[in-house]
Motif scaffolding. Sequence first.
Motif, PDB file in Angstrom:
ATOM      1  N   ALA A  57      -6.978 -14.489   0.045  1.00  0.00           N
ATOM      2  CA  ALA A  57      -7.086 -13.878  -0.441  1.00  0.00           C
ATOM      3  C   ALA A  57      -5.217 -14.957  -1.325  1.00  0.00           C
ATOM      4  O   ALA A  57      -5.147 -14.347  -2.773  1.00  0.00           O
ATOM      5  N   SER A  58      -4.412 -14.885  -0.349  1.00  0.00           N
ATOM      6  CA  SER A  58      -3.236 -15.597  -0.764  1.00  0.00           C
ATOM      7  C   SER A  58      -3.236 -16.981  -1.827  1.00  0.00           C
ATOM      8  O   SER A  58      -2.080 -16.764  -2.856  1.00  0.00           O
ATOM      9  N   ARG A  59      -4.417 -17.955  -1.320  1.00  0.00           N
ATOM     10  CA  ARG A  59      -4.451 -18.889  -2.003  1.00  0.00           C
ATOM     11  C   ARG A  59      -5.183 -18.388  -3.469  1.00  0.00           C
ATOM     12  O   ARG A  59      -4.551 -19.680  -4.597  1.00  0.00           O
ATOM     13  N   ARG A  60      -5.346 -17.538  -4.541  1.00  0.00           N
ATOM     14  CA  ARG A  60      -5.791 -16.749  -5.974  1.00  0.00           C
ATOM     15  C   ARG A  60      -4.285 -17.394  -6.354  1.00  0.00           C
ATOM     16  O   ARG A  60      -3.230 -16.738  -5.794  1.00  0.00           O
ATOM     17  N   ARG A  61      -4.787 -17.677  -7.729  1.00  0.00           N
ATOM     18  CA  ARG A  61      -3.356 -17.523  -8.405  1.00  0.00           C
ATOM     19  C   ARG A  61      -3.627 -16.868  -9.731  1.00  0.00           C
ATOM     20  O   ARG A  61      -4.864 -16.694 -10.853  1.00  0.00           O
ATOM     21  N   PRO A  62      -3.112 -15.798 -10.333  1.00  0.00           N
ATOM     22  CA  PRO A  62      -2.457 -15.065  -9.382  1.00  0.00           C
ATOM     23  C   PRO A  62      -2.902 -14.865  -8.835  1.00  0.00           C
ATOM     24  O   PRO A  62      -3.775 -13.907  -8.605  1.00  0.00           O
ATOM     25  N   VAL A  63      -2.313 -13.938  -7.801  1.00  0.00           N
ATOM     26  CA  VAL A  63      -2.670 -12.980  -6.554  1.00  0.00           C
ATOM     27  C   VAL A  63      -2.631 -11.937  -7.215  1.00  0.00           C
ATOM     28  O   VAL A  63      -0.835 -11.123  -8.240  1.00  0.00           O
ATOM     29  N   GLU A  64      -2.896 -10.468  -7.487  1.00  0.00           N
ATOM     30  CA  GLU A  64      -3.039  -9.288  -7.947  1.00  0.00           C
ATOM     31  C   GLU A  64      -3.149  -8.610  -7.069  1.00  0.00           C
ATOM     32  O   GLU A  64      -2.940  -8.749  -6.119  1.00  0.00           O
ATOM     33  N   ARG A  65      -1.895  -7.799  -7.864  1.00  0.00           N
ATOM     34  CA  ARG A  65      -1.150  -6.984  -6.789  1.00  0.00           C
ATOM     35  C   ARG A  65      -2.028  -6.479  -6.399  1.00  0.00           C
ATOM     36  O   ARG A  65      -1.737  -5.323  -4.857  1.00  0.00           O
ATOM     37  N   GLN A  66      -2.628  -5.380  -6.864  1.00  0.00           N
ATOM     38  CA  GLN A  66      -4.511  -4.263  -6.341  1.00  0.00           C
ATOM     39  C   GLN A  66      -4.572  -5.520  -5.186  1.00  0.00           C
ATOM     40  O   GLN A  66      -5.270  -4.681  -4.547  1.00  0.00           O
ATOM     41  N   ALA A  67      -4.549  -6.621  -5.086  1.00  0.00           N
ATOM     42  CA  ALA A  67      -5.318  -6.929  -3.690  1.00  0.00           C
ATOM     43  C   ALA A  67      -4.814  -6.969  -2.516  1.00  0.00           C
ATOM     44  O   ALA A  67      -5.335  -7.108  -1.487  1.00  0.00           O
ATOM     45  N   LEU A  68      -3.355  -6.531  -2.706  1.00  0.00           N
ATOM     46  CA  LEU A  68      -2.372  -6.372  -1.426  1.00  0.00           C
ATOM     47  C   LEU A  68      -2.951  -4.762  -0.843  1.00  0.00           C
ATOM     48  O   LEU A  68      -2.957  -4.357   0.378  1.00  0.00           O
ATOM     49  N   MET A  69      -3.392  -3.939  -1.116  1.00  0.00           N
ATOM     50  CA  MET A  69      -3.820  -2.316  -0.811  1.00  0.00           C
ATOM     51  C   MET A  69      -4.794  -2.026  -0.330  1.00  0.00           C
ATOM     52  O   MET A  69      -4.819  -1.347   1.130  1.00  0.00           O
ATOM     53  N   PRO A  70      -5.716  -3.653  -0.350  1.00  0.00           N
ATOM     54  CA  PRO A  70      -6.725  -2.929   0.674  1.00  0.00           C
ATOM     55  C   PRO A  70      -6.613  -3.824   1.996  1.00  0.00           C
ATOM     56  O   PRO A  70      -6.550  -3.359   3.192  1.00  0.00           O
ATOM     57  N   PHE A  71      -5.419  -5.036   2.060  1.00  0.00           N
ATOM     58  CA  PHE A  71      -4.824  -5.407   3.837  1.00  0.00           C
ATOM     59  C   PHE A  71      -3.875  -4.330   3.932  1.00  0.00           C
ATOM     60  O   PHE A  71      -3.240  -3.724   5.155  1.00  0.00           O
ATOM     61  N   ALA A  72      -3.297  -3.341   3.283  1.00  0.00           N
ATOM     62  CA  ALA A  72      -2.007  -2.460   3.419  1.00  0.00           C
ATOM     63  C   ALA A  72      -3.034  -1.395   3.904  1.00  0.00           C
ATOM     64  O   ALA A  72      -2.391  -1.077   4.645  1.00  0.00           O
ATOM     65  N   ILE A  73      -3.867  -0.644   3.704  1.00  0.00           N
ATOM     66  CA  ILE A  73      -4.413   0.074   4.182  1.00  0.00           C
ATOM     67  C   ILE A  73      -5.849  -0.262   5.450  1.00  0.00           C
ATOM     68  O   ILE A  73      -5.110   0.529   6.418  1.00  0.00           O
ATOM     69  N   ALA A  74      -6.048  -1.712   5.695  1.00  0.00           N
ATOM     70  CA  ALA A  74      -6.430  -1.888   6.715  1.00  0.00           C
ATOM     71  C   ALA A  74      -5.296  -2.097   8.320  1.00  0.00           C
ATOM     72  O   ALA A  74      -4.912  -1.834   8.861  1.00  0.00           O
ATOM     73  N   ASP A  75      -4.224  -2.312   7.919  1.00  0.00           N
ATOM     74  CA  ASP A  75      -2.926  -2.398   8.274  1.00  0.00           C
ATOM     75  C   ASP A  75      -2.589  -1.659   8.804  1.00  0.00           C
ATOM     76  O   ASP A  75      -2.285  -1.301   9.888  1.00  0.00           O
ATOM     77  N   TRP A  76      -2.370  -0.169   7.920  1.00  0.00           N
ATOM     78  CA  TRP A  76      -2.271   1.153   8.728  1.00  0.00           C
ATOM     79  C   TRP A  76      -3.356   1.706   9.081  1.00  0.00           C
ATOM     80  O   TRP A  76      -2.895   2.141  10.490  1.00  0.00           O
ATOM     81  N   THR A  77      -4.443   1.671   9.702  1.00  0.00           N
ATOM     82  CA  THR A  77      -5.220   1.362  10.277  1.00  0.00           C
ATOM     83  C   THR A  77      -5.059   1.262  11.322  1.00  0.00           C
ATOM     84  O   THR A  77      -5.774   1.815  12.194  1.00  0.00           O
ATOM     85  N   TRP A  78      -4.945   0.229  11.672  1.00  0.00           N
ATOM     86  CA  TRP A  78      -4.461  -0.330  12.722  1.00  0.00           C
ATOM     87  C   TRP A  78      -3.454   0.058  13.844  1.00  0.00           C
ATOM     88  O   TRP A  78      -3.231   0.897  14.677  1.00  0.00           O
ATOM     89  N   VAL A  79      -2.161   0.468  13.442  1.00  0.00           N
ATOM     90  CA  VAL A  79      -1.194   1.149  13.468  1.00  0.00           C
ATOM     91  C   VAL A  79      -1.356   2.730  13.714  1.00  0.00           C
ATOM     92  O   VAL A  79      -1.647   3.178  14.624  1.00  0.00           O
ATOM     93  N   ALA A  80      -2.483   3.348  13.258  1.00  0.00           N
ATOM     94  CA  ALA A  80      -2.975   4.596  13.115  1.00  0.00           C
ATOM     95  C   ALA A  80      -4.090   4.247  14.859  1.00  0.00           C
ATOM     96  O   ALA A  80      -3.916   5.369  15.412  1.00  0.00           O
ATOM     97  N   ALA A  81      -5.034   3.286  14.482  1.00  0.00           N
ATOM     98  CA  ALA A  81      -5.219   3.076  15.832  1.00  0.00           C
ATOM     99  C   ALA A  81      -4.604   2.786  17.179  1.00  0.00           C
ATOM    100  O   ALA A  81      -4.857   2.916  17.799  1.00  0.00           O
ATOM    101  N   SER A  82      -4.315   1.983  17.205  1.00  0.00           N
ATOM    102  CA  SER A  82      -2.789   1.991  18.062  1.00  0.00           C
ATOM    103  C   SER A  82      -2.570   3.356  19.053  1.00  0.00           C
ATOM    104  O   SER A  82      -2.410   3.140  19.413  1.00  0.00           O
TER     105      SER A  82
END
Length: 134
Positions: A57-82
């Motif tokens: 996803a980081s290799r796309r030009r340009p990286v759309e800001r909205q592309a970050l949201m699924p990763f932020a949500i996945a990371d917060w899911t990891w935090v909640a699971a922890s």
Amino acid sequence: MTAQRILQFNAGTTLACAMAMIAARNVLYPWFGLDSPMAIDGVAIAFIAYAGVMFSASRRRPVERQALMPFAIADWTWVAASGLVLLLYWNQVAPAGRLLLIVVALAVDVLATVQFRVARSPLAGAGSAARSVS
């Protein structure tokens, strides 16, 4: 920090974590009250795949800001699971495992928050687009 850079940093740290888990698999599994390192291996493989998706996803030009949201949500899911693992299995997890879960969850929360803030910032998209032209 641009959307591209935060995804690359997150992918790199996730991959490094996966490699460390594989290298320390025989030390880690008893810390988490496991009978074998198979669950550690499974999580490490999932981390490698997740890092690959982020890097792609980081290799796309340009990286759309909205592309970050699924990763932020996945990371917060990891935090909640922890947190859930700590809540449900506190007595089975060794003190070193608890500390490791907390430290990693805090680091992942910081990455998720940065991703969310970059995704919400109108300047981040302009910076990403401007860098992709040059």
